[in-house]
Design a protein around this motif. Structure first.
Motif, PDB file in Angstrom:
ATOM      1  N   UNK A  68     -96.155 -25.514   1.719  1.00 22.39           N
ATOM      2  CA  UNK A  68     -95.888 -26.304   3.137  1.00 22.39           C
ATOM      3  C   UNK A  68     -96.485 -25.576   4.197  1.00 22.39           C
ATOM      4  N   UNK A  69     -96.422 -26.198   5.279  1.00 20.71           N
ATOM      5  CA  UNK A  69     -96.613 -25.557   6.673  1.00 20.71           C
ATOM      6  C   UNK A  69     -95.243 -25.540   7.414  1.00 20.71           C
ATOM      7  N   UNK A  70     -94.712 -24.133   7.590  1.00 16.02           N
ATOM      8  CA  UNK A  70     -93.544 -24.177   8.188  1.00 16.02           C
ATOM      9  C   UNK A  70     -93.633 -24.744   9.395  1.00 16.02           C
ATOM     10  N   UNK A  71     -92.459 -25.402   9.869  1.00 12.19           N
ATOM     11  CA  UNK A  71     -92.225 -26.138  11.094  1.00 12.19           C
ATOM     12  C   UNK A  71     -92.484 -25.003  12.476  1.00 12.19           C
ATOM     13  N   UNK A  72     -93.204 -25.586  13.230  1.00 12.14           N
ATOM     14  CA  UNK A  72     -93.244 -24.609  14.651  1.00 12.14           C
ATOM     15  C   UNK A  72     -91.912 -24.733  15.338  1.00 12.14           C
TER      16      UNK A  72
ATOM     17  N   UNK B 262     -80.524 -18.363  15.431  1.00 16.57           N
ATOM     18  CA  UNK B 262     -79.211 -17.298  15.445  1.00 16.57           C
ATOM     19  C   UNK B 262     -78.593 -17.289  14.259  1.00 16.57           C
ATOM     20  N   UNK B 263     -78.372 -18.313  13.336  1.00 18.06           N
ATOM     21  CA  UNK B 263     -77.523 -18.108  12.231  1.00 18.06           C
ATOM     22  C   UNK B 263     -78.342 -18.317  10.858  1.00 18.06           C
ATOM     23  N   UNK B 264     -79.393 -19.124  10.920  1.00 17.67           N
ATOM     24  CA  UNK B 264     -80.037 -19.208   9.465  1.00 17.67           C
ATOM     25  C   UNK B 264     -80.717 -17.915   8.992  1.00 17.67           C
TER      26      UNK B 264
ATOM     27  N   UNK C  81     -88.642 -17.125  12.646  1.00 13.55           N
ATOM     28  CA  UNK C  81     -88.417 -16.839  11.482  1.00 13.55           C
ATOM     29  C   UNK C  81     -88.715 -17.990  10.351  1.00 13.55           C
ATOM     30  N   UNK C  82     -88.757 -17.423   9.436  1.00 12.27           N
ATOM     31  CA  UNK C  82     -88.915 -18.304   8.267  1.00 12.27           C
ATOM     32  C   UNK C  82     -87.623 -18.861   7.507  1.00 12.27           C
ATOM     33  N   UNK C  83     -87.244 -20.112   7.755  1.00 10.47           N
ATOM     34  CA  UNK C  83     -85.803 -20.542   7.238  1.00 10.47           C
ATOM     35  C   UNK C  83     -85.985 -21.001   5.999  1.00 10.47           C
ATOM     36  N   UNK C  84     -87.351 -21.599   5.327  1.00  9.95           N
ATOM     37  CA  UNK C  84     -87.308 -22.275   3.922  1.00  9.95           C
ATOM     38  C   UNK C  84     -87.865 -21.280   3.135  1.00  9.95           C
TER      39      UNK C  84
END
Length: 622
Positions: free
Chosen positions: A302-306, A314-316, A380-383
């Motif tokens: 997938x393409x990570x959302x911009x 801050x938290x994920x 940051x990559x959160x997925x």
């Protein structure tokens, strides 16, 4: 008139059954004892024609050094297997000949069972041996016993006998069979039928097409297996007839049969599977597996959302344990800064340490590093897992392949069930999100969409459809845990040990690693990593928000400290503190250079003259 039976006739009648069964002579009993002792077998099974022969053989074996397990004529289903077990069979009676044929029909004449067969003559030409049968034939010849290894190179050829030893009463056992390779390492031109799972490659001239490296994005697993099998053909000297099928092999008709490669192996159509398979409990009921292949991995791309929200930034990125550890470290740094500030202030004669100053120092340092990091690094990559994908705004689709159906139908993982119910089978959709690779990759390029398919099919399409910015945003997560694949053969196949040894030899020589590098597809390269990239305000806004929050918090703490000083501190003109080494109050501020002139007039004392100077007179203090 009654007649009595003579005692000699009675003894003859008692020994008549033994005579019909051809008792083993003493020399013949010694031969298997010497052979089994030389081979160091720890478990011995005996099939003799008479109980008398069995007792004599057991007695001789028990008299030898080394304890042994002895089994007397067990049923074929309970025959021991392994390198430490041997089977002695007397081929001189009808019962044992039938037993030998029964074991051959059950596939027990293989490398897992070692047979020593005693016979009064040569072996029959139609003896039902297998390619991997480990049978040593012992027969008398010229006053001695000759030991011969029986080998069947081709099912239609005659039985080959290779002399491996000789035994005589005076000289004992002379064994020279170590030169015979077992299991056999050469198949001598045998024709083997192989099956490959092929979907995207044309079937005409299939063997030649599977060797083209330019088309390795088509049926990559079959191409890798075909190169391995071609190498095995050169090593073991066998010819190939290639079959193709569209499935790896999954249960059909209520788990009673299998389709694809497994089905062709199970019904005897082919001998070896070109496509390496993952071991499952269902497949073990139909086929056997030999040497290991490569790891089988499946990915979700997938393409990570911009756009990354403040909460996600801050938290994920951190897990709860990391947040706790970071809080402890920040608290220790804050306490250390406050103690250092207090020590400096006390040495200079000022007030005690300020919490607001220490907090402002800590937050300033953290904010500075956060801003620099936000400017230099991408968002940051959160997925990073299927669980994150379920809670993301991305839709999900997959290629319509058989193992995906079986996985979601049998998986008890709540994440998989949530991914299937909320993403793959979307609410309100007339059909599940199964798309061919071309459609799935285009949806990835234009929408917030995650797609699962074989990497060899996705990567060429991504390289052609995606622009450079989209390639840099490409991310992959594991769909299934990587699993080792194995080359498959027929159930209880005579080729199992030979293929296993050959595949492990290819691993030892580095051929498998070379083949893996040849057919591996690299993900599309991100060519704009070294270019200058503009950073929007949304990417660095959390760092500025953190700085603003620190300033406000420091101001609030400062006001609270000033209020405490006004309420609880005692005013001082400037008296000696710390054993007359420093002064507090107005004199202390003048001494440490905080202020230049005192508005309050002071009385001149010797202690104050050591710290400050006095100018013109002021009012009279009474």
């Amino acid at each position: 008139m009654k007649t009595s039976t003579p005692p000699a006739m009675l003894l003859l009648l008692l020994l008549l059954p033994c005579a019909c069964c051809a008792l083993l002579d003493g020399a013949t009993v010694d031969m298997p004892v010497d052979y089994l002792t030389y081979k160091r077998f720890r478990i011995v099974v005996t099939y003799t024609c008479t109980r008398y022969d069995a007792v004599r053989l057991w007695q001789r074996l028990l008299d030898c050094e080394g304890a042994r397990w002895l089994l007397a004529a067990p049923p074929p289903s309970r025959l021991p297997r392994g390198s430490a077990a041997a089977i002695f069979l007397d081929y001189g009676c009808t019962r044992n000949r039938k037993l030998f044929l029964q074991c051959a029909e059950l596939g027990l004449l293989n490398t897992s069972t070692h047979w020593l067969v005693w016979s009064g003559g040569p072996p029959p030409a139609d003896l039902p041996l297998r390619l991997d049968s480990d049978v040593t034939w012992a027969s008398p010849r010229e006053g001695a016993v000759v030991l011969e290894k029986l080998i069947l190179d081709q099912p239609e050829d005659s039985l080959f006998r290779i002399a491996v030893g000789r035994w005589s009463q005076g000289a004992g056992l002379a064994y020279h069979g170590t030169h015979v390779q077992w299991p056999p390492r050469q198949l001598n031109g045998r024709i083997l039928r192989l099956a490959a799972r092929v979907i995207y490659s044309p079937l005409d001239n299939l063997g030649r097409r599977l060797r083209k490296v330019e088309d390795k994005h088509l049926d990559k697993v079959a191409r890798f297996g075909w190169e391995v099998c071609s190498r095995l053909s050169d090593m073991l000297n066998f010819s190939i007839v290639l079959y193709s099928t569209s499935s790896f092999g999954f249960a059909v008709l209520g788990n009673k049969t299998m389709d694809g490669v497994v089905g062709l192996l199970a019904n005897g159509t082919v001998d070896i599977g070109v496509t390496a398979l993952v071991i499952t409990h269902q497949r073990l009921n139909f086929i056997d597996f030999t040497g290991p292949g490569v790891l089988w991995t499946t990915k979700i791309a997938f393409r990570h959302p911009k756009a990354v929200g403040v909460y996600a930034t801050l938290f994920r990125p951190f897990e709860p344990p990391l947040w706790v550890a970071s809080s402890v470290v920040y608290s220790l740094v804050l306490a250390t800064a406050w103690l250092a500030y207090r020590a400096v202030r006390c040495c200079e004669g000022g007030h005690e340490g300020s919490w607001s100053s220490a907090l402002l120092l800590l937050c300033s340092a953290i904010s500075q590093q956060a801003i620099v990091t936000s400017l230099l690094l991408p968002p940051p990559r959160t997925i990073r897992s299927k669980r994150d994908l379920v809670h993301s705004p991305l839709a999900f689709g997959s290629e319509n392949v058989s193992y995906v159906h079986g996985y979601f139908e049998t998986s008890d993982d709540p994440v998989d069930r949530a991914l299937c119910s909320s993403r793959l089978f979307a609410r309100g959709a007339s059909k599940p999100n199964y798309f061919p690779p071309e459609v799935g990759v285009r949806k990835m390029a234009t929408e917030l969409f995650a797609y699962h398919a074989d990497e060899s099919r996705m990567y060429p399409l991504i390289d052609r459809i995606f622009d450079e910015q989209a390639k840099c945003a490409l991310e992959t997560i594991s769909f299934l845990t990587p699993m080792r694949t194995f080359t498959a053969v027929q159930k209880n196949s005579p080729l199992k040990e030979t293929i296993t040894a050959a595949v492990r030899t290819l691993w030892e020589r580095g051929f498998m690693a070379h083949a893996h590098r040849t057919w591996r597809l690299e993900p599309p390269a991100c060519l704009s990593d070294s270019d200058y990239v503009s950073v929007d305000l949304a990417a660095v806004s959390p760092a500025f928000l953190l700085m603003v929050a620190a300033l406000l918090l420091a101001a609030v703490v400062l006001l609270l400290e000033r209020a405490c000083i006004v309420l609880y501190s005692k005013p001082s003109f400037g008296l000696a503190v710390v054993q007359n080494k420093t002064m507090d109050g107005v004199v202390g501020l003048l001494a440490n250079g905080t202020v230049d002139i005192s508005v309050t007039g002071l009385v001149m004392t010797q202690e104050r003259l050591d710290a400050i100077d006095f100018k013109g007179p002021f009012v009279l203090w009474t």
